[in-house]
Design an enzyme around this catalytic site. Structure first.
Site, short mmCIF file in Angstrom:
data_model
loop_
_atom_site.label_atom_id
_atom_site.label_comp_id
_atom_site.label_asym_id
_atom_site.label_seq_id
_atom_site.Cartn_x
_atom_site.Cartn_y
_atom_site.Cartn_z
CG ASP A 179 -2.17 0.82 1.11
OD1 ASP A 179 -2.06 2.05 0.93
OD2 ASP A 179 -3.27 0.25 1.19
CG ASN A 231 -8.49 -4.67 -2.11
OD1 ASN A 231 -9.72 -4.79 -2.24
ND2 ASN A 231 -7.94 -3.88 -1.20
CE1 TYR A 253 -14.07 2.27 -7.79
CE2 TYR A 253 -16.38 1.75 -8.14
CZ TYR A 253 -15.21 1.54 -7.45
OH TYR A 253 -15.15 0.62 -6.44
CE LYS A 313 -12.92 -0.88 -8.67
NZ LYS A 313 -11.81 -1.59 -8.01
CB THR A 359 -14.19 0.81 3.23
OG1 THR A 359 -14.48 1.53 2.03
CG2 THR A 359 -14.54 -0.65 3.06
N1 LIG Z 1 -16.11 0.34 -0.37
C1 LIG Z 1 -16.94 -0.01 -1.33
O1 LIG Z 1 -18.15 0.27 -1.29
C2 LIG Z 1 -16.43 -0.78 -2.50
C3 LIG Z 1 -17.37 -1.40 -3.35
C4 LIG Z 1 -16.91 -2.11 -4.43
C5 LIG Z 1 -15.57 -2.19 -4.69
N2 LIG Z 1 -14.68 -1.55 -3.86
C6 LIG Z 1 -13.26 -1.66 -4.18
O2 LIG Z 1 -12.61 -2.27 -3.09
C7 LIG Z 1 -11.23 -1.92 -3.12
C8 LIG Z 1 -10.80 -1.50 -1.73
O3 LIG Z 1 -11.54 -0.34 -1.39
P1 LIG Z 1 -11.93 0.04 0.11
O4 LIG Z 1 -13.36 0.38 0.08
O5 LIG Z 1 -11.42 -0.97 1.05
O6 LIG Z 1 -11.15 1.44 0.21
P2 LIG Z 1 -10.06 1.99 1.23
O7 LIG Z 1 -9.88 3.42 0.82
O8 LIG Z 1 -10.45 1.67 2.61
O9 LIG Z 1 -8.76 1.15 0.84
C9 LIG Z 1 -8.09 1.35 -0.38
C10 LIG Z 1 -6.61 1.25 -0.13
O10 LIG Z 1 -5.94 1.34 -1.40
C11 LIG Z 1 -4.76 2.09 -1.20
N3 LIG Z 1 -4.29 2.67 -2.45
C12 LIG Z 1 -4.87 3.64 -3.19
N4 LIG Z 1 -4.10 3.94 -4.24
C13 LIG Z 1 -3.00 3.13 -4.18
C14 LIG Z 1 -1.87 2.97 -4.98
N5 LIG Z 1 -1.66 3.71 -6.10
N6 LIG Z 1 -0.94 2.05 -4.64
C15 LIG Z 1 -1.12 1.30 -3.51
N7 LIG Z 1 -2.19 1.42 -2.70
C16 LIG Z 1 -3.13 2.33 -3.04
C17 LIG Z 1 -5.16 3.16 -0.19
O11 LIG Z 1 -4.03 3.74 0.45
C18 LIG Z 1 -6.05 2.36 0.75
O12 LIG Z 1 -5.32 1.82 1.82
C19 LIG Z 1 -11.09 -0.85 -4.20
O13 LIG Z 1 -10.62 -1.43 -5.38
C20 LIG Z 1 -12.51 -0.37 -4.37
O14 LIG Z 1 -12.72 0.19 -5.64
C21 LIG Z 1 -15.07 -0.86 -2.77
#
Ligand SMILES: NC(=O)c1ccc[n+]([C@@H]2O[C@H](COP(=O)([O-])OP(=O)(O)OC[C@H]3O[C@@H](n4cnc5c(N)ncnc54)[C@H](O)[C@@H]3O)[C@@H](O)[C@H]2O)c1
Length: 259
Positions: free
Chosen positions: A36, A89, A155, A159, A190
């Site tokens: 990360d 992720n 986005y 995806k 989150t």
């Molecule tokens: N939260 C939701 O509702 C949801 C729904 C569907 C999909 N997602 C997907 O789930 C995944 C995780 O999201 P989350 O909700 O846990 O968000 P989050 O913001 O809690 O976690 C995302 C993490 O990715 C890291 N990150 C961002 N850019 C980065 C980079 N260039 N290099 C390395 N790390 C990087 C951030 O520092 C963070 O720790 C994402 O791909 C998001 O699109 C989330």
């Protein structure tokens, strides 16, 4: 795949879904590389895993950069001896004020992190996994990749690319012994979602109808990821995850099969 004794790399492991997955895979007996940009969050994930008796290491990496992606994957081998599992992720959204009002650099970054980095991580991980007879790659896509997503069209496009990439790599199971699947969650509680809602509300966007009565918890997504790691019969699949249940989306099967 039997998880105990395996080694996994989880991107975006400092927060939300990535952290929950890192903790659950470690609890199941895997050794974990948390990758990360966020060092403090990564240190906390490692601390949580180690204090529960597991093994983990943090690598500061920007998943969009080739050298960083290589380093996080190589760490699995140098620190724990092999690479079996990759959870692509890390992700972000465009956020308010949306497309096309947000700066173009932001749209490009979303495509870079949410799609390009998934391709990069997958391509670099494959030869390392094959050295030990194969592996499993789980991509975090989204329901926004399965259906039109007017709240964040860039986005959704990224995806959607991840979903198609995953479906298209189904043949890797036979040719490389690498199973590629993705999870497609609805709205998960989150920091990413909470910050997005806050920013949109401040700008006067209609955030409320976007927020469901019941948000999915990150641990539920972690559980789904672990089920895809375990289940050797699934490859090239998307697992749609709603608060009400899960459904496998597999273009090779008749629609409607539920799990
Ligand atoms: N939260 C939701 O509702 C949801 C729904 C569907 C999909 N997602 C997907 O789930 C995944 C995780 O999201 P989350 O909700 O846990 O968000 P989050 O913001 O809690 O976690 C995302 C993490 O990715 C890291 N990150 C961002 N850019 C980065 C980079 N260039 N290099 C390395 N790390 C990087 C951030 O520092 C963070 O720790 C994402 O791909 C998001 O699109 C989330």
């Amino acid at each position: 795949m039997e998880i105990r004794g395996k080694v996994g790399v989880i991107t975006g492991g400092s927060s939300g879904i990535g952290r929950a997955t890192a903790q659950l895979l470690a609890k199941e007996g895997a050794k974990i590389v948390v990758a990360d940009l966020d060092e403090a969050g990564g240190a906390e994930t490692v601390e949580r895993i180690e204090s529960a008796g597991g093994h983990a290491v943090f690598v500061k990496a920007d998943v969009t950069r080739i050298e960083d992606a290589r380093r996080m994957l190589d760490t699995a081998v140098s620190k724990f001896g092999r690479l079996d599992i990759l959870h692509n992720n890390a992700g972000i959204g465009v956020g308010a004020p949306g497309f096309p009002e947000a700066p173009p650099e932001r749209w490009r970054l979303v495509i870079d992190i949410d799609l390009q980095a998934v391709v990069l991580g997958t391509g670099l991980a494959a030869p390392l996994m094959q050295k030990h007879g194969g592996g499993v790659i789980i991509n975090t896509a989204s329901m926004a990749g399965l259906y039109p997503h007017r709240q964040d069209v860039v986005y959704g496009a990224a995806k959607g690319g991840v979903v198609n990439f995953t479906h298209s790599l189904a043949f890797w199971e036979a040719e490389r012994k690498i199973r590629v699947n993705c999870v497609c969650p609805g709205i998960v509680d989150t920091p990413m979602v909470r910050k997005g809602i806050e920013a949109a509300t401040k700008l006067g966007f209609l955030a409320k109808p976007f927020v469901p009565a019941k948000m999915i918890q990150p641990e539920e997504i972690a559980d789904a990821v672990v089920s895809l790691v375990r289940d050797d019969s699934l490859f090239g699949c998307a697992l749609e995850i709603r608060p009400t249940g899960r459904q496998i989306v597999d273009p090779r099967r008749a629609p409607g099969s539920r799990k």
